[in-house]
Write a protein that holds these residues in place. Structure first.
Motif, short mmCIF file in Angstrom:
data_model
loop_
_atom_site.label_atom_id
_atom_site.label_comp_id
_atom_site.label_asym_id
_atom_site.label_seq_id
_atom_site.Cartn_x
_atom_site.Cartn_y
_atom_site.Cartn_z
N LEU A 1 27.36 22.24 -4.60
CA LEU A 1 27.26 20.76 -4.05
C LEU A 1 26.11 19.83 -4.97
CD1 LEU A 1 27.10 21.72 -0.47
CD2 LEU A 1 28.60 20.23 -1.32
N LEU A 2 25.07 20.63 -5.35
CA LEU A 2 23.92 20.02 -5.95
C LEU A 2 24.28 19.70 -7.27
CD1 LEU A 2 21.10 19.06 -6.12
CD2 LEU A 2 20.51 21.73 -6.97
N ALA A 3 25.28 20.47 -8.08
CA ALA A 3 25.76 19.94 -9.59
C ALA A 3 26.63 18.98 -9.47
CB ALA A 3 26.51 21.18 -10.03
N GLY A 4 27.38 18.57 -8.45
CA GLY A 4 28.49 17.67 -8.30
C GLY A 4 27.55 16.38 -7.90
N ALA A 5 26.56 16.56 -7.22
CA ALA A 5 25.71 15.34 -6.57
C ALA A 5 24.89 14.77 -7.84
CB ALA A 5 24.78 15.49 -5.50
N THR A 6 24.35 15.79 -8.68
CA THR A 6 23.46 15.33 -9.72
C THR A 6 24.21 14.75 -10.78
OG1 THR A 6 23.23 17.56 -10.50
CG2 THR A 6 21.44 16.78 -9.10
N ALA A 7 25.37 15.32 -11.06
CA ALA A 7 26.37 14.67 -12.35
C ALA A 7 26.60 13.33 -11.89
CB ALA A 7 27.45 15.56 -12.24
N GLU A 8 27.02 13.14 -10.49
CA GLU A 8 27.22 11.57 -10.24
C GLU A 8 26.11 10.73 -10.39
OE1 GLU A 8 29.35 8.18 -8.82
OE2 GLU A 8 30.09 10.20 -9.50
N LEU A 9 24.79 11.15 -10.19
CA LEU A 9 23.76 10.42 -9.99
C LEU A 9 23.39 9.96 -11.46
CD1 LEU A 9 21.34 11.80 -7.54
CD2 LEU A 9 22.64 9.83 -7.16
N GLU A 10 23.49 10.88 -12.29
CA GLU A 10 23.21 10.95 -13.77
C GLU A 10 24.15 9.99 -14.56
OE1 GLU A 10 23.28 14.94 -15.49
OE2 GLU A 10 21.39 15.27 -14.31
N GLU B 1 35.28 26.02 8.40
CA GLU B 1 35.86 27.03 9.34
C GLU B 1 35.64 28.53 8.68
OE1 GLU B 1 37.17 26.94 12.39
OE2 GLU B 1 36.63 24.72 12.04
N ASN B 2 35.60 28.46 7.40
CA ASN B 2 35.40 29.61 6.72
C ASN B 2 34.93 29.41 5.12
OD1 ASN B 2 37.93 29.10 4.73
ND2 ASN B 2 38.81 29.22 6.76
N ARG B 3 34.44 30.41 4.45
CA ARG B 3 33.81 30.29 3.08
C ARG B 3 34.86 29.62 2.16
NH1 ARG B 3 30.37 31.77 -0.71
NH2 ARG B 3 28.66 32.56 0.56
N LYS B 4 35.93 30.11 2.29
CA LYS B 4 37.08 29.46 1.20
C LYS B 4 36.92 28.01 1.25
CE LYS B 4 40.37 29.64 -1.96
NZ LYS B 4 39.87 29.54 -3.41
N GLN B 5 37.12 27.36 2.38
CA GLN B 5 37.40 26.02 2.64
C GLN B 5 35.86 25.50 2.00
OE1 GLN B 5 37.49 25.25 6.84
NE2 GLN B 5 39.54 25.47 6.72
N ALA B 6 34.72 26.18 2.25
CA ALA B 6 33.41 25.52 1.64
C ALA B 6 33.40 25.72 0.09
CB ALA B 6 32.46 26.43 2.23
N GLU B 7 34.00 26.71 -0.35
CA GLU B 7 34.28 26.90 -1.77
C GLU B 7 34.87 25.74 -2.62
OE1 GLU B 7 35.57 31.00 -2.17
OE2 GLU B 7 33.76 31.71 -1.92
N VAL B 8 36.08 25.48 -1.83
CA VAL B 8 36.84 24.44 -2.60
C VAL B 8 36.20 22.96 -2.26
CG1 VAL B 8 39.11 23.09 -2.18
CG2 VAL B 8 38.98 25.64 -1.96
N ARG B 9 35.66 22.76 -1.11
CA ARG B 9 34.99 21.62 -0.95
C ARG B 9 33.89 21.40 -2.08
NH1 ARG B 9 38.04 22.58 2.79
NH2 ARG B 9 38.92 21.12 4.20
N ALA B 10 32.99 22.33 -2.07
CA ALA B 10 31.94 22.09 -3.08
C ALA B 10 31.96 22.32 -4.55
CB ALA B 10 31.11 23.43 -2.70
N ASP B 11 33.27 22.78 -4.90
CA ASP B 11 33.47 22.96 -6.30
C ASP B 11 33.47 21.40 -6.97
OD1 ASP B 11 34.31 23.49 -8.72
OD2 ASP B 11 35.84 24.93 -8.32
N PRO B 12 32.54 21.25 -7.93
CA PRO B 12 32.85 19.91 -8.78
C PRO B 12 34.14 19.75 -9.39
CG PRO B 12 30.80 21.08 -9.19
CD PRO B 12 31.65 21.86 -8.52
N LYS B 13 34.93 20.67 -9.60
CA LYS B 13 36.00 20.59 -10.35
C LYS B 13 37.23 20.38 -9.36
CE LYS B 13 34.53 22.91 -14.48
NZ LYS B 13 33.63 24.08 -14.31
N ASP B 14 36.93 20.62 -8.03
CA ASP B 14 37.93 20.52 -6.95
C ASP B 14 37.61 19.39 -6.07
OD1 ASP B 14 40.15 20.95 -5.08
OD2 ASP B 14 39.64 23.26 -5.37
N GLN B 15 37.16 19.51 -4.79
CA GLN B 15 37.05 18.41 -4.10
C GLN B 15 35.78 17.61 -4.18
OE1 GLN B 15 37.86 18.83 0.09
NE2 GLN B 15 39.97 19.67 -0.33
N ASN B 16 34.78 18.29 -4.85
CA ASN B 16 33.37 17.64 -5.38
C ASN B 16 32.64 16.65 -4.11
OD1 ASN B 16 31.24 16.88 -6.98
ND2 ASN B 16 32.42 15.31 -7.95
N LYS B 17 32.57 17.47 -2.78
CA LYS B 17 31.89 16.80 -2.03
C LYS B 17 30.45 16.52 -2.21
CE LYS B 17 35.62 16.67 0.70
NZ LYS B 17 36.02 15.44 0.76
#
Length: 182
Positions: free
Chosen positions: A36-45, A121-137
């Motif tokens: 999540l942090l990697a995606g956020a800081t990349a957007e800010l930069e 609901e589960n770790r897999k959902q979190a991983e997909v949503r947090a991944d900067p190359k996937d949903q990049n929340k």
């Protein structure tokens, strides 16, 4: 499935003056928080914003940390990051609802916040949503904060002139002698 859907994102705002953002991250699930942090800081930069990152123990502390900074510092915007994964008790509901409510209340009081606290609901959902190359929340939360900063600046009111006038202001004298300096 949500990952197959296409979502519209408005164009990244541009700024005439520097933007300073505080990123508050709850690294309870460290690998998810790091993404999540990697995606956020990349957007800010990419947007040219400067930022500072602070960690708090969990999602419930994210709005408190943002509230403290909003009252006591000079940030233009805030990004809250974390993850809450459903467990076996109702604690999940409390953490999800209260962290979201806290962020919403701060936003309604004028703080420009992007909410990147995942509630899944589960770790897999979190991983997909947090991944900067996937949903990049994380990147989406940073973009939301930047859009709110831009909106705040767009609607900013010029000083009203109410109150004391700074030293050196020219005042009209009550007589016909002309302007005088205060």
């Amino acid at each position: 499935m949500a990952s197959a859907e296409q979502h519209y994102s408005p164009p990244r705002p541009t700024f005439d003056a520097p933007v300073k953002v505080l990123v508050v991250v709850a690294p309870y699930y460290k690998d998810i928080a790091d993404n999540l942090l990697a995606g956020a800081t990349a957007e800010l930069e990419v947007a040219g914003a400067s930022y500072e990152v602070v960690e708090v123990p969990g999602a419930l502390e994210v709005p408190t940390a943002i509230g403290i900074a909003h009252r006591q510092s000079n940030f233009d915007g805030y990004v809250g990051l974390g993850c809450v994964i459903r467990g076996e008790t109702t604690h999940y509901d409390t953490v999800c609802n209260d962290s979201s409510r806290g962020i919403t209340m701060l936003g309604l009081s004028g703080a420009c916040i992007g909410n990147g606290i995942l509630t899944v609901e589960n770790r897999k959902q979190a991983e997909v949503r947090a991944d900067p190359k996937d949903q990049n929340k994380g990147g989406g939360a940073a973009a939301a904060a930047l859009h709110l900063v831009a909106l705040t600046r767009k609607f900013a009111k010029p000083p009203s002139g109410v109150g004391f006038k700074p030293a050196g202001t020219v005042l009209m004298a009550e007589t016909t002698k002309g302007p005088t300096t205060a």
